[in-house]
Motif scaffolding. Structure first.
Motif, mmCIF file in Angstrom:
data_model
loop_
_atom_site.group_PDB
_atom_site.id
_atom_site.type_symbol
_atom_site.label_atom_id
_atom_site.label_comp_id
_atom_site.label_asym_id
_atom_site.label_seq_id
_atom_site.Cartn_x
_atom_site.Cartn_y
_atom_site.Cartn_z
ATOM 1 N N TRP A 144 0.812 -1.212 0.000
ATOM 2 C CA TRP A 144 0.000 0.000 0.000
ATOM 3 C C TRP A 144 0.850 1.269 0.000
ATOM 4 N N ASN A 145 2.062 1.176 0.442
ATOM 5 C CA ASN A 145 2.986 2.307 0.287
ATOM 6 C C ASN A 145 3.253 2.539 -1.202
ATOM 7 N N LYS A 233 -11.226 -4.496 8.664
ATOM 8 C CA LYS A 233 -9.995 -4.007 9.291
ATOM 9 C C LYS A 233 -10.139 -2.533 9.635
ATOM 10 N N ALA A 234 -9.661 -2.160 10.804
ATOM 11 C CA ALA A 234 -9.634 -0.743 11.165
ATOM 12 C C ALA A 234 -8.543 -0.029 10.382
ATOM 13 N N TYR A 235 -7.450 -0.761 10.149
ATOM 14 C CA TYR A 235 -6.318 -0.258 9.369
ATOM 15 C C TYR A 235 -5.861 -1.366 8.422
ATOM 16 N N ALA A 236 -5.178 -0.984 7.353
ATOM 17 C CA ALA A 236 -4.680 -1.995 6.417
ATOM 18 C C ALA A 236 -3.687 -2.926 7.084
ATOM 19 N N GLY A 245 1.774 1.679 5.160
ATOM 20 C CA GLY A 245 0.801 1.727 4.068
ATOM 21 C C GLY A 245 -0.346 2.673 4.387
ATOM 22 N N ASP A 246 -0.878 2.561 5.590
ATOM 23 C CA ASP A 246 -1.944 3.469 6.027
ATOM 24 C C ASP A 246 -1.455 4.915 6.029
ATOM 25 N N VAL A 247 -0.269 5.121 6.573
ATOM 26 C CA VAL A 247 0.281 6.479 6.696
ATOM 27 C C VAL A 247 0.506 7.099 5.315
ATOM 28 N N GLU A 275 -14.677 6.311 7.957
ATOM 29 C CA GLU A 275 -14.307 5.940 9.325
ATOM 30 C C GLU A 275 -12.790 5.802 9.456
ATOM 31 N N TRP A 276 -12.175 5.172 8.454
ATOM 32 C CA TRP A 276 -10.710 5.050 8.468
ATOM 33 C C TRP A 276 -10.049 6.419 8.399
ATOM 34 N N TYR A 277 -10.555 7.289 7.530
ATOM 35 C CA TYR A 277 -9.954 8.605 7.357
ATOM 36 C C TYR A 277 -10.051 9.422 8.652
ATOM 37 N N ALA A 278 -11.164 9.283 9.362
ATOM 38 C CA ALA A 278 -11.330 9.991 10.631
ATOM 39 C C ALA A 278 -10.340 9.465 11.670
ATOM 40 N N ARG A 279 -10.146 8.148 11.707
ATOM 41 C CA ARG A 279 -9.175 7.567 12.648
ATOM 42 C C ARG A 279 -7.773 8.062 12.342
ATOM 43 N N MET A 280 -7.421 8.086 11.060
ATOM 44 C CA MET A 280 -6.085 8.530 10.676
ATOM 45 C C MET A 280 -5.893 10.018 10.944
ATOM 46 N N SER A 281 -6.940 10.790 10.791
ATOM 47 C CA SER A 281 -6.847 12.232 11.058
ATOM 48 C C SER A 281 -6.526 12.495 12.520
ATOM 49 N N ASP A 282 -6.994 11.619 13.397
ATOM 50 C CA ASP A 282 -6.690 11.764 14.817
ATOM 51 C C ASP A 282 -5.246 11.397 15.126
ATOM 52 N N LYS A 283 -4.689 10.467 14.367
ATOM 53 C CA LYS A 283 -3.331 9.981 14.636
ATOM 54 C C LYS A 283 -2.261 10.767 13.899
#
Length: 287
Positions: A144-145, A233-236, A245-247, A275-283
């Protein structure tokens, strides 16, 4: 009757026994002290990072996403895309991103190369809980990277430059760069937006894109279905925290934050992706 020699021998044996016991106690105490010291991690100072970038460059934003996720402080130098005066020190490489680490002790060109250098630094290794391999070098993280840089990023350009007006909007960031003069800002927005509109048209032709929004939506659908396993999956990464990959995927998408394409395709999508985008925005909070 016990002879003097026997009594002396007994005292000598007792002394040996006491000395041996003392050594064992000292040895055990020393081992305990060493083990306790191993458990205590020495706090590592972060690297001094300066990133030369274009604000809307998706590859630069991948690096910023990693830096932000690992809470690594960094400085930004906005490069004038017309003159590139800010990177005149780089004689052979005239693209961005370029990273200067620890006051020119290390200068690295290119997004993937920069992340590799960062992931070798003890500060980031510690922030990733000494498990860089699981974060960055699994098959999933690498897949995913690569997808972020090779598939998602190229499709973003035609989306932020669908028209001359949207391309002009994309260069609006220059108004916030205090180092640029009013004349430079005007030239960058005028000349830069036209040049990027032409470049985006070439990408559309090369990739046989007829509808930019549909092409981007298809990319995000693949991410949802394959990367996030349709929401299972919450994250890939498949873990309770993201991997590289998520980052990288988030960094590319966040590069167009505030633009029409970001609102139309990313913020309005919702569902598994939202939902994933919101989680990543927090991190990940990038500048």
């Amino acid at each position: 009757m016990i002879s003097s020699q026997s009594r002396m021998g007994g005292r000598f044996t007792a002394k040996l026994s006491f000395a041996s016991t003392s050594r064992r106690l000292l040895s055990n105490q020393t081992n305990k002290t060493v083990k306790d010291q191993v458990k205590v991690k020495v706090k590592v100072a972060p690297p001094v990072v300066t990133l030369y970038q274009y604000h809307i460059c998706p590859f630069c934003n991948i690096n910023k996403a990693l830096l932000s996720y690992t809470e690594t402080p960094y400085n930004i130098v906005e490069v004038n895309p017309l003159t590139k005066a800010e990177i005149k020190f780089s004689t052979d490489y005239k693209k961005v991103p370029i990273m200067d680490m620890d006051h020119s002790e290390l200068v690295v060109n290119g997004s993937k190369e920069i992340n590799q250098a960062l992931l070798r630094h003890p500060y980031l290794v510690q922030k990733l809980e000494d498990d860089v391999e699981a974060f960055a070098y699994t098959d999933t993280a690498q897949r995913w990277n690569d997808f972020a840089t090779d598939e998602l990023a190229p499709v973003l350009y035609p989306n932020i430059c669908r028209s001359l007006s949207e391309s002009y909007e994309a260069f609006g960031y220059v108004n916030n760069v205090k180092e640029f003069s009013a004349m430079q800002k005007g030239l960058i927005r005028g000349v830069g937006s036209f040049a990027m509109y032409i470049a985006a048209s070439k990408i559309k032709s090369k990739r046989n894109i007829t509808d930019e929004r549909v092409a981007l939506s298809d990319i995000l659908t693949k991410w949802e279905e394959d990367g996030l396993d349709s929401g299972k999956k919450a994250y890939a990464s498949g873990l309770d925290k993201p991997d590289l990959g998520d980052v990288a995927m988030f960094g590319v998408m966040n590069s167009v934050n505030g633009l029409t394409s970001h609102t139309d395709v990313i913020l309005k999508r919702g569902g598994t992706f939202g939902e994933w985008y919101a989680r990543m925005s927090d991190k990940v909070r990038t500048a």
